[in-house]
Design a protein around this motif. Structure first.
Motif, PDB file in Angstrom:
ATOM      1  N   GLN A  22       0.827  -1.196   0.000  1.00 55.23           N
ATOM      2  CA  GLN A  22       0.000   0.000   0.000  1.00 55.23           C
ATOM      3  C   GLN A  22       0.866   1.252   0.000  1.00 55.23           C
ATOM      4  OE1 GLN A  22      -3.579   0.120   2.557  1.00 55.23           O
ATOM      5  NE2 GLN A  22      -2.973  -1.902   3.301  1.00 55.23           N
ATOM      6  N   VAL A  23       0.320   2.315  -0.566  1.00 60.13           N
ATOM      7  CA  VAL A  23       0.972   3.617  -0.520  1.00 60.13           C
ATOM      8  C   VAL A  23      -0.056   4.658  -0.092  1.00 60.13           C
ATOM      9  CG1 VAL A  23       0.545   3.960  -3.001  1.00 60.13           C
ATOM     10  CG2 VAL A  23       2.254   5.371  -1.828  1.00 60.13           C
ATOM     11  N   LEU A  24       0.357   5.542   0.779  1.00 59.27           N
ATOM     12  CA  LEU A  24      -0.476   6.661   1.218  1.00 59.27           C
ATOM     13  C   LEU A  24       0.212   7.954   0.818  1.00 59.27           C
ATOM     14  CD1 LEU A  24      -1.433   5.532   4.848  1.00 59.27           C
ATOM     15  CD2 LEU A  24      -2.771   5.251   2.762  1.00 59.27           C
ATOM     16  N   TYR A  25      -0.571   8.883   0.284  1.00 62.26           N
ATOM     17  CA  TYR A  25      -0.032  10.172  -0.142  1.00 62.26           C
ATOM     18  C   TYR A  25      -1.008  11.257   0.303  1.00 62.26           C
ATOM     19  CZ  TYR A  25       1.506  13.937  -3.303  1.00 62.26           C
ATOM     20  OH  TYR A  25       1.945  15.121  -3.835  1.00 62.26           O
ATOM     21  N   TYR A  26      -0.524  12.160   1.162  1.00 59.88           N
ATOM     22  CA  TYR A  26      -1.374  13.243   1.665  1.00 59.88           C
ATOM     23  C   TYR A  26      -1.029  14.548   0.950  1.00 59.88           C
ATOM     24  CZ  TYR A  26      -2.882  10.109   5.352  1.00 59.88           C
ATOM     25  OH  TYR A  26      -3.423   9.040   6.035  1.00 59.88           O
ATOM     26  N   PHE A  32       5.140  10.402   0.076  1.00 57.76           N
ATOM     27  CA  PHE A  32       4.681   9.043  -0.198  1.00 57.76           C
ATOM     28  C   PHE A  32       5.074   8.145   0.969  1.00 57.76           C
ATOM     29  CE2 PHE A  32       4.839  10.905  -4.389  1.00 57.76           C
ATOM     30  CZ  PHE A  32       3.771  10.331  -5.060  1.00 57.76           C
ATOM     31  N   ARG A  33       4.089   7.438   1.525  1.00 60.16           N
ATOM     32  CA  ARG A  33       4.336   6.521   2.630  1.00 60.16           C
ATOM     33  C   ARG A  33       4.048   5.100   2.150  1.00 60.16           C
ATOM     34  NH1 ARG A  33       2.212  11.249   4.490  1.00 60.16           N
ATOM     35  NH2 ARG A  33       3.164  12.173   6.354  1.00 60.16           N
ATOM     36  N   TRP A  34       5.074   4.273   2.104  1.00 58.74           N
ATOM     37  CA  TRP A  34       4.956   2.903   1.615  1.00 58.74           C
ATOM     38  C   TRP A  34       4.821   1.923   2.769  1.00 58.74           C
ATOM     39  CZ3 TRP A  34       8.870   1.622  -2.881  1.00 58.74           C
ATOM     40  CH2 TRP A  34       8.568   2.419  -3.993  1.00 58.74           C
ATOM     41  N   SER A  35       4.028   0.886   2.567  1.00 61.96           N
ATOM     42  CA  SER A  35       3.971  -0.217   3.518  1.00 61.96           C
ATOM     43  C   SER A  35       5.204  -1.094   3.334  1.00 61.96           C
ATOM     44  CB  SER A  35       2.712  -1.054   3.294  1.00 61.96           C
ATOM     45  OG  SER A  35       2.805  -1.748   2.057  1.00 61.96           O
ATOM     46  N   GLU A  36       5.439  -1.971   4.319  1.00 66.24           N
ATOM     47  CA  GLU A  36       6.572  -2.894   4.209  1.00 66.24           C
ATOM     48  C   GLU A  36       6.441  -3.762   2.960  1.00 66.24           C
ATOM     49  OE1 GLU A  36       7.234  -5.168   7.705  1.00 66.24           O
ATOM     50  OE2 GLU A  36       7.462  -3.425   9.014  1.00 66.24           O
ATOM     51  N   ILE A  41       8.136  -5.445  -2.667  1.00 65.47           N
ATOM     52  CA  ILE A  41       7.832  -5.617  -4.089  1.00 65.47           C
ATOM     53  C   ILE A  41       8.904  -4.957  -4.947  1.00 65.47           C
ATOM     54  CG2 ILE A  41       6.250  -4.898  -5.928  1.00 65.47           C
ATOM     55  CD1 ILE A  41       3.945  -5.378  -3.944  1.00 65.47           C
ATOM     56  N   TYR A  42       9.366  -3.779  -4.515  1.00 67.01           N
ATOM     57  CA  TYR A  42      10.389  -3.055  -5.265  1.00 67.01           C
ATOM     58  C   TYR A  42      11.799  -3.538  -4.951  1.00 67.01           C
ATOM     59  CZ  TYR A  42       7.287   0.359  -7.421  1.00 67.01           C
ATOM     60  OH  TYR A  42       6.331   0.967  -8.203  1.00 67.01           O
ATOM     61  N   GLY A  43      11.917  -4.527  -4.058  1.00 66.53           N
ATOM     62  CA  GLY A  43      13.220  -5.123  -3.777  1.00 66.53           C
ATOM     63  C   GLY A  43      14.025  -4.438  -2.709  1.00 66.53           C
ATOM     64  N   TYR A  44      13.366  -3.656  -1.857  1.00 63.12           N
ATOM     65  CA  TYR A  44      14.060  -2.937  -0.792  1.00 63.12           C
ATOM     66  C   TYR A  44      13.587  -3.398   0.581  1.00 63.12           C
ATOM     67  CZ  TYR A  44      15.292   0.358  -4.533  1.00 63.12           C
ATOM     68  OH  TYR A  44      15.759   0.934  -5.678  1.00 63.12           O
ATOM     69  N   VAL A 114      -4.395  10.405  -1.306  1.00 64.84           N
ATOM     70  CA  VAL A 114      -4.655   9.250  -2.158  1.00 64.84           C
ATOM     71  C   VAL A 114      -4.106   8.002  -1.482  1.00 64.84           C
ATOM     72  CG1 VAL A 114      -4.148   8.138  -4.373  1.00 64.84           C
ATOM     73  CG2 VAL A 114      -4.608  10.601  -4.282  1.00 64.84           C
ATOM     74  N   ARG A 115      -4.902   6.947  -1.509  1.00 67.30           N
ATOM     75  CA  ARG A 115      -4.478   5.643  -1.000  1.00 67.30           C
ATOM     76  C   ARG A 115      -4.425   4.671  -2.159  1.00 67.30           C
ATOM     77  NH1 ARG A 115      -7.526   1.098   0.399  1.00 67.30           N
ATOM     78  NH2 ARG A 115      -6.558  -0.326   1.912  1.00 67.30           N
ATOM     79  N   GLY A 116      -3.281   4.000  -2.321  1.00 71.09           N
ATOM     80  CA  GLY A 116      -3.121   3.024  -3.399  1.00 71.09           C
ATOM     81  C   GLY A 116      -2.873   1.637  -2.855  1.00 71.09           C
ATOM     82  N   VAL A 117      -3.379   0.646  -3.549  1.00 65.89           N
ATOM     83  CA  VAL A 117      -3.159  -0.754  -3.213  1.00 65.89           C
ATOM     84  C   VAL A 117      -2.496  -1.426  -4.416  1.00 65.89           C
ATOM     85  CG1 VAL A 117      -4.219  -2.958  -2.584  1.00 65.89           C
ATOM     86  CG2 VAL A 117      -5.155  -0.827  -1.677  1.00 65.89           C
ATOM     87  N   VAL A 118      -1.435  -2.187  -4.148  1.00 73.59           N
ATOM     88  CA  VAL A 118      -0.680  -2.862  -5.203  1.00 73.59           C
ATOM     89  C   VAL A 118      -0.744  -4.371  -4.972  1.00 73.59           C
ATOM     90  CG1 VAL A 118       1.576  -3.151  -6.278  1.00 73.59           C
ATOM     91  CG2 VAL A 118       0.886  -0.897  -5.423  1.00 73.59           C
TER      92      VAL A 118
END
Length: 203
Positions: A22-26, A32-36, A41-44, A114-118
């Motif tokens: 998930q990503v949160l953007y205020y 941008f705030r990324w979940s673990e 997913i991005y390899g970090y 905005v809240r995103g789900v990947v």
């Protein structure tokens, strides 16, 4: 980055777990705030890099960058839920096929971000290209997190939270007298088939 074909670079078995993130953007701080899960997913590892649009775009396949920017601009103004498929390369140059969906974050009735789900569908898609759609589903179903994967797909497609996604699967389970696991299995299968149709139209 390597230009070798995706079909020749399947990720290692331990990496094929169809994770979600998930990503949160205020709008107020534009951070941008990324979940673990999204970091993975991005390899970090969480905190290894500072998430930003520029950093994410560097991982997105060149042909998908313009659609991603257009998608983000649209959902930032109009909300959603709205979804798109996107291909990325992680920090180890492994290709991933992602389903990304986003919608407004509301506070007191007004959009504040905005809240995103990947959902990472790499395993199912790659397996299906090499075998059959049903075999891809069977391989995915063996994963102990199949219900979580299906919840992530529902969240991405409908802009709902995890609890609501599970409620929907539970209700379908009761209505059809099938186990929740079987419902989750069907959701993943339908998603794989839909993605294959999209892939064939764009190839």
């Amino acid at each position: 980055m390597s230009s070798s074909p995706a079909s020749a670079e399947l990720p290692a078995d331990g990496y094929l777990d169809c994770p979600t993130g998930q990503v949160l953007y205020y709008f107020s701080d534009q951070v941008f705030r990324w979940s673990e899960g999204l970091f993975r997913i991005y390899g970090y590892t969480p905190g290894e890099v500072v998430p930003s649009m520029e950093m994410a775009l560097a991982h997105i396949e060149p042909g998908d960058r313009a659609p991603v920017l257009a998608f983000w601009e649209k959902v930032s103004v109009q909300g959603g839920p709205s979804s798109l498929y996107v291909s990325i390369r992680d920090s180890k140059d492994r290709q991933h096929k992602l389903l990304f969906s986003a919608d407004f974050i509301f506070h007191e009735g007004s959009p504040v971000g905005v809240r995103g789900v990947v959902v990472d569908l790499t395993q199912a898609i790659h397996t299906d290209r090499h075998e059959l759609a049903t075999q891809a589903v069977a391989a995915s179903a063996l994963n102990r997190d199949v219900i979580e994967q299906a919840k992530g797909i529902l969240m991405a497609r409908s802009g709902i939270d995890a609890d609501r996604a599970y409620e929907i699967m539970s209700q379908l389970s009761q209505d059809t007298n099938r186990k929740v696991y079987a419902i989750a299995h069907q959701i993943i299968k339908d998603t794989v088939v839909a993605d294959q149709r999209t892939t064939r139209r764009t190839d």
